[in-house]
Motif scaffolding. Structure first.
Motif, PDB file in Angstrom:
ATOM      1  N   TRP A   1       0.831  -1.205   0.000  1.00  0.00           N
ATOM      2  CA  TRP A   1       0.000   0.000   0.000  1.00  0.00           C
ATOM      3  C   TRP A   1       0.870   1.261   0.000  1.00  0.00           C
ATOM      4  CZ3 TRP A   1      -0.654   4.388   2.786  1.00  0.00           C
ATOM      5  CH2 TRP A   1      -1.792   5.158   2.489  1.00  0.00           C
ATOM      6  N   VAL A   2       1.919   1.290   0.820  1.00  0.00           N
ATOM      7  CA  VAL A   2       2.810   2.449   0.842  1.00  0.00           C
ATOM      8  C   VAL A   2       3.475   2.626  -0.519  1.00  0.00           C
ATOM      9  CG1 VAL A   2       4.921   3.416   1.849  1.00  0.00           C
ATOM     10  CG2 VAL A   2       3.215   2.341   3.326  1.00  0.00           C
ATOM     11  N   ALA A   3       3.946   1.529  -1.108  1.00  0.00           N
ATOM     12  CA  ALA A   3       4.614   1.609  -2.408  1.00  0.00           C
ATOM     13  C   ALA A   3       3.691   2.155  -3.486  1.00  0.00           C
ATOM     14  CB  ALA A   3       5.140   0.229  -2.815  1.00  0.00           C
ATOM     15  N   ASP A   4       2.438   1.756  -3.459  1.00  0.00           N
ATOM     16  CA  ASP A   4       1.492   2.141  -4.508  1.00  0.00           C
ATOM     17  C   ASP A   4       0.806   3.477  -4.244  1.00  0.00           C
ATOM     18  OD1 ASP A   4       2.054  -0.161  -5.877  1.00  0.00           O
ATOM     19  OD2 ASP A   4       0.278  -1.253  -5.189  1.00  0.00           O
ATOM     20  N   SER A   5       0.709   3.878  -2.980  1.00  0.00           N
ATOM     21  CA  SER A   5      -0.144   5.025  -2.639  1.00  0.00           C
ATOM     22  C   SER A   5       0.621   6.291  -2.284  1.00  0.00           C
ATOM     23  CB  SER A   5      -1.061   4.656  -1.457  1.00  0.00           C
ATOM     24  OG  SER A   5      -1.827   3.515  -1.754  1.00  0.00           O
ATOM     25  N   ILE A   6       1.881   6.189  -1.879  1.00  0.00           N
ATOM     26  CA  ILE A   6       2.657   7.357  -1.453  1.00  0.00           C
ATOM     27  C   ILE A   6       3.652   7.720  -2.557  1.00  0.00           C
ATOM     28  CG2 ILE A   6       4.158   8.332   0.301  1.00  0.00           C
ATOM     29  CD1 ILE A   6       1.330   7.701   1.278  1.00  0.00           C
ATOM     30  N   ARG A   7       3.517   8.929  -3.071  1.00  0.00           N
ATOM     31  CA  ARG A   7       4.397   9.382  -4.141  1.00  0.00           C
ATOM     32  C   ARG A   7       5.771   9.739  -3.588  1.00  0.00           C
ATOM     33  NH1 ARG A   7      -0.128  12.240  -4.240  1.00  0.00           N
ATOM     34  NH2 ARG A   7       0.966  14.125  -3.561  1.00  0.00           N
ATOM     35  N   GLY A   8       6.789   9.518  -4.392  1.00  0.00           N
ATOM     36  CA  GLY A   8       8.138   9.895  -3.991  1.00  0.00           C
ATOM     37  C   GLY A   8       8.359  11.393  -4.119  1.00  0.00           C
ATOM     38  N   SER A   9       9.052  11.976  -3.153  1.00  0.00           N
ATOM     39  CA  SER A   9       9.415  13.387  -3.200  1.00  0.00           C
ATOM     40  C   SER A   9      10.632  13.590  -2.305  1.00  0.00           C
ATOM     41  CB  SER A   9       8.257  14.280  -2.726  1.00  0.00           C
ATOM     42  OG  SER A   9       8.134  14.253  -1.322  1.00  0.00           O
ATOM     43  N   ILE A  10      11.140  14.811  -2.240  1.00  0.00           N
ATOM     44  CA  ILE A  10      12.286  15.066  -1.365  1.00  0.00           C
ATOM     45  C   ILE A  10      11.846  15.494   0.027  1.00  0.00           C
ATOM     46  CG2 ILE A  10      13.677  15.769  -3.338  1.00  0.00           C
ATOM     47  CD1 ILE A  10      13.520  18.657  -2.099  1.00  0.00           C
ATOM     48  N   LEU A  11      10.534  15.582   0.272  1.00  0.00           N
ATOM     49  CA  LEU A  11      10.046  16.074   1.551  1.00  0.00           C
ATOM     50  C   LEU A  11      10.178  15.010   2.628  1.00  0.00           C
ATOM     51  CD1 LEU A  11       6.808  17.961   0.440  1.00  0.00           C
ATOM     52  CD2 LEU A  11       9.028  18.943   1.046  1.00  0.00           C
ATOM     53  N   GLY A  12      10.765  15.398   3.752  1.00  0.00           N
ATOM     54  CA  GLY A  12      10.803  14.527   4.907  1.00  0.00           C
ATOM     55  C   GLY A  12       9.517  14.662   5.698  1.00  0.00           C
ATOM     56  N   GLY A  13       9.566  14.231   6.944  1.00  0.00           N
ATOM     57  CA  GLY A  13       8.396  14.367   7.789  1.00  0.00           C
ATOM     58  C   GLY A  13       8.078  13.103   8.543  1.00  0.00           C
ATOM     59  N   SER A  14       7.141  13.227   9.457  1.00  0.00           N
ATOM     60  CA  SER A  14       6.738  12.091  10.276  1.00  0.00           C
ATOM     61  C   SER A  14       5.814  11.168   9.494  1.00  0.00           C
ATOM     62  CB  SER A  14       6.018  12.597  11.524  1.00  0.00           C
ATOM     63  OG  SER A  14       4.756  13.155  11.163  1.00  0.00           O
ATOM     64  N   ALA A  15       5.467  10.053  10.139  1.00  0.00           N
ATOM     65  CA  ALA A  15       4.542   9.102   9.514  1.00  0.00           C
ATOM     66  C   ALA A  15       3.206   9.763   9.194  1.00  0.00           C
ATOM     67  CB  ALA A  15       4.347   7.907  10.447  1.00  0.00           C
ATOM     68  N   LEU A  16       2.672  10.506  10.168  1.00  0.00           N
ATOM     69  CA  LEU A  16       1.366  11.117   9.967  1.00  0.00           C
ATOM     70  C   LEU A  16       1.413  12.204   8.904  1.00  0.00           C
ATOM     71  CD1 LEU A  16      -1.566  11.157  10.884  1.00  0.00           C
ATOM     72  CD2 LEU A  16      -0.921  12.826  12.652  1.00  0.00           C
ATOM     73  N   GLU A  17       2.446  13.020   8.908  1.00  0.00           N
ATOM     74  CA  GLU A  17       2.586  14.052   7.885  1.00  0.00           C
ATOM     75  C   GLU A  17       2.667  13.435   6.494  1.00  0.00           C
ATOM     76  OE1 GLU A  17       5.041  17.461  10.419  1.00  0.00           O
ATOM     77  OE2 GLU A  17       6.111  15.798   9.480  1.00  0.00           O
ATOM     78  N   THR A  18       3.408  12.347   6.361  1.00  0.00           N
ATOM     79  CA  THR A  18       3.559  11.682   5.066  1.00  0.00           C
ATOM     80  C   THR A  18       2.232  11.106   4.594  1.00  0.00           C
ATOM     81  OG1 THR A  18       5.843  11.130   5.655  1.00  0.00           O
ATOM     82  CG2 THR A  18       4.846   9.908   3.825  1.00  0.00           C
ATOM     83  N   LEU A  19       1.491  10.493   5.505  1.00  0.00           N
ATOM     84  CA  LEU A  19       0.182   9.944   5.155  1.00  0.00           C
ATOM     85  C   LEU A  19      -0.755  11.054   4.687  1.00  0.00           C
ATOM     86  CD1 LEU A  19      -1.899   7.654   5.068  1.00  0.00           C
ATOM     87  CD2 LEU A  19      -2.335   8.088   7.507  1.00  0.00           C
ATOM     88  N   GLN A  20      -0.789  12.158   5.393  1.00  0.00           N
ATOM     89  CA  GLN A  20      -1.724  13.232   5.067  1.00  0.00           C
ATOM     90  C   GLN A  20      -1.332  13.963   3.790  1.00  0.00           C
ATOM     91  OE1 GLN A  20      -1.679  15.409   8.783  1.00  0.00           O
ATOM     92  NE2 GLN A  20      -3.291  14.141   9.682  1.00  0.00           N
TER      93      GLN A  20
END
Length: 492
Positions: free
Chosen positions: A375-394
Motif C-alpha cells: 500500500w505504501v509503495a502504490d499510494s505514497i508518491r516519492g518526493s524530497i520532503l521529509g516528515g513524520s509518519a502522519l505528515e507523510t500519510l496526510q
C-alpha cells in the motif's frame, strides 16, 4: 573544557536548512533597524539568500530585540526543480540573549509547514500548525539561541581564549535540550563585502550525528560572518547584489556518488561486494554493519569507515512468521519497536484505522506486512520532503525516510515490530551510483528481522545493492564518500 553556565549571554541555534550571516546597512526610523544579506551556496553554487532585519528594543514599548528573516533557495534534485521559501521571527530578551518567542514558516511548491515556540518560565511550548501543543522542560542555563549573534562564542573563544567549551542548547531540529561541544580552530582576518573583520574560528560537533560545522564569529560583535558544513553548504555575509547572482543548485550532489558499474536491472541484484572509503554520521559500530545478509571487514575510526562490504539478502517468503491477530510477548529490545514515538505515530487514530483495514484477514505477520508495504509503495508518491509518519500519510508523498516512517507506524499499529534503517543503495543514475537511503526492517519471530524497501517498490524483499549503516535514531544523517567501488556482483 568549560560548561556554559551563565545566563547573561546570547544564544545560538540551528533552524531548518539555513543559518545566518550578513552585511548590514542602516535604515532611517525611530527604531534602529539593521538589515543583513546572506549568500547560501550548495557545493560552491550560489543558489539562495537570506534577507534579515534586526530591530533593536525600544526604551519604552516593545522590550525585545526582534529578528525577521526571509530565505529563498533554488535547486534541482531527483529530476525536480525545487524552490523553497522560509520565514523566521525571533523575539529575544536582551538581558540574557534567549529567544522567548520563535515562529517559522516553510513553503515548497504547494507544501507548507509552520510552527511557533513560546517560552514561559522554565518550559518551551511548541505548536506545529494544526497540531497539539507540546511542552519541553528547560533545565537551568539552557541556551535558547537565535540565528544572528553568538556572544557566548565571542566571549569564550575570542576574549577568554578557551580551546573548547560545552553548552547546553535547545536544539530546534530535534526539539530536545542537548550538550553541544565546540572547539577553537584559530583566529583569522576575513574580508567580506569590502569590510575586514577579526574573526574567531569555532567548530561545532552535533551531539546526535557527529556532523561538523565551522563558524567564523566576529570578535567585536558576536555576529556570525560565515559558516561551512560537512555536507557542502556554505553561508556568508554579502550584499543586495546576491539576488542578481543566483543560480540553481544541484541537490543530487548531496544525494548521489558515482561508482564504476552501471547495472540496469538493479532490483535483481542478488549479491554484491563493494569497497567503501567514507564518513558516515552517525556511525554506530561493527555490530550494526555485520547483520544477517551483510558483512563488513575493515576499520572504523570515529565516523570514518574503510573496508569491504559483502551483501547477499535472501528472498524471505514468510517461513516461521508469527501468527497475526494474536497476542505475542517480546523481549525489551524487540518491544521497543512496537512503541509509538515522535516521528512514528503508531497510536494515531488515522494510522490505526488504515492499518486495521489493510491487514484484515491476514494469517501471519508476513502477509500483513506485505499488505502494508505494498500500500505504501502504490499510494505514497516519492518526493524530497521529509516528515513524520502522519505528515507523510496526510500529504500523500515523501522521501525514502518519510515513507519508511509511515510503514513502520502502520506495522507497529498492527502489532508487528518494525524499525527504520539507513545507509546507501545502488542506483543506475549517472551511469551507476550510490545514493543516501532509508528502508525498513520488520520482525517475524524466529526468522528475525527481515528487510524490505517500499520506496523502491521492493515490498516483499530487498535487493543486495543496499548497504546498511544502522538503525535510524537521529533526525539527520550524512555520508561523505571518498570512494565506493563495486568489486563484483551477481543478478538473480
Amino acid at each position: 573544557m568549560k560548561t556554559y553556565n551563565s545566563s547573561s549571554r546570547n544564544r545560538k541555534t540551528v533552524t531548518l536548512f539555513v543559518t545566518l550571516l550578513t552585511c548590514s546597512c542602516w535604515l532611517p526610523a525611530q527604531d534602529r533597524i539593521e538589515k543583513y544579506f546572506i549568500g547560501i551556496e550548495l557545493k560552491d553554487v550560489l543558489c539562495g539568500y537570506s534577507e534579515v532585519f534586526v530591530t533593536q528594543p525600544l526604551a519604552a514599548g516593545n522590550p525585545y530585540l526582534t529578528i525577521d528573516q526571509k530565505t529563498f533557495i533554488s535547486f534541482r534534485a531527483l529530476g525536480q526543480d525545487i524552490s523553497q521559501k522560509q520565514l523566521f521571527t525571533y523575539h529575544i530578551d536582551p538581558a540574557n540573549g534567549n529567544f522567548i518567542y520563535h515562529d517559522s514558516h516553510m513553503a515548497q511548491g504547494e507544501q507548507q509547514a509552520a510552527a511557533t515556540m513560546t517560552v514561559v518560565d522554565d518550559s518551551l511550548y511548541l505548536q506545529p500548525e494544526g497540531q497539539a501543543v507540546t511542552a519541553t522542560y528547560l533545565p537551568e542555563n539552557t541556551l535558547l539561541p537565535n540565528t544572528m549573534f553568538f556572544p557566548h562564542l565571542q566571549a569564550d573563544f575570542g576574549t577568554s581564549g578557551l580551546d573548547s567549551a560545552t553548552y547546553r542548547i535547545f536544539n530546534v531540529r530535534t526539539g530536545r535540550v542537548e550538550d553541544f561541544v565546540y572547539y577553537k580552530l584559530g583566529l583569522e582576518q576575513i574580508e567580506l563585502n569590502d569590510i575586514v573583520y577579526e574573526a574567531v574560528i569555532v567548530q561545532e560537533r552535533d551531539p546526535g550525528t557527529g556532523m561538523l560545522t565551522t563558524y567564523w564569529i566576529d570578535q567585536d560583535s558576536g555576529l556570525r560572518l560565515k559558516m561551512e558544513s560537512t555536507i557542502g553548504i556554505r553561508m556568508y555575509l554579502t550584499n543586495l547584489s546576491v539576488m542578481e547572482r543566483l543560480s540553481t543548485g544541484n541537490g543530487d550532489d548531496l544525494i548521489f556518488v558515482r561508482t564504476n558499474e552501471r547495472i540496469g536491472d538493479f532490483r535483481s541484484i542478488n549479491s554484491m561486494a563493494v569497497h567503501a572509503d567514507l564518513d558516515a554520521f552517525p556511525l554506530a559500530g561493527m555490530e550494526e554493519l555485520n547483520v544477517e545478509g551483510q558483512s563488513f571487514e575493515g576499520t572504523i575510526d570515529g565516523n570514518s569507515l574503510k573496508g569491504i562490504f559483502e551483501v547477499e539478502h535472501q528472498h524471505y517468503k514468510g517461513e516461521d512468521a508469527l501468527s497475526f491477530g494474536k497476542s505475542h510477548r517480546f523481549t525489551g529490545d524487540i518491544n521497543m519497536y512496537l512503541q509509538a514515538e515522535e516521528p512514528i505515530q503508531s497510536e494515531d487514530p488515522e494510522i490505526r484505522e488504515l492499518a486495521l483495514r489493510l491487514t484484515e484477514g491476514s494469517k501471519d505477520f508476513w502477509e500483513a506486512t506485505c499488505h502494508l508495504s505494498l500500500w505504501v509503495a502504490d499510494s505514497i508518491r516519492g518526493s524530497i520532503l521529509g516528515g513524520s509518519a502522519l505528515e507523510t500519510l496526510q500529504r500523500g508523498d515523501g522521501s525514502c525516510g518519510a515513507q519508511s516512517m509511515l510503514l513502520a507506524a502502520l506495522c507497529r499499529a498492527s502489532g508487528i515490530p518494525a524499525r527504520v534503517v539507513w545507509g546507501c543503495v545502488y542506483t543506475p543514475e549517472y551511469g551507476g551510483s550510490f545514493s543516501h537511503h532509508g528502508w525498513n526492517e520488520v520482525y517475524m519471530g524466529d526468522a528475525g528481522w527481515i528487510p524490505i524497501d517500499a520506496t523502491m517498490h521492493e515490498s516483499d524483499y530487498l535487493d543486495s545493492g543496499h548497504i546498511r549503516f544502522g538503525v535510524l535514531l537521529t533526525n539527520s544523517t550524512l555520508i561523505n564518500y571518498r570512494e565506493i567501488k563495486i568489486l563484483e556482483y551477481a543478478l538473480r
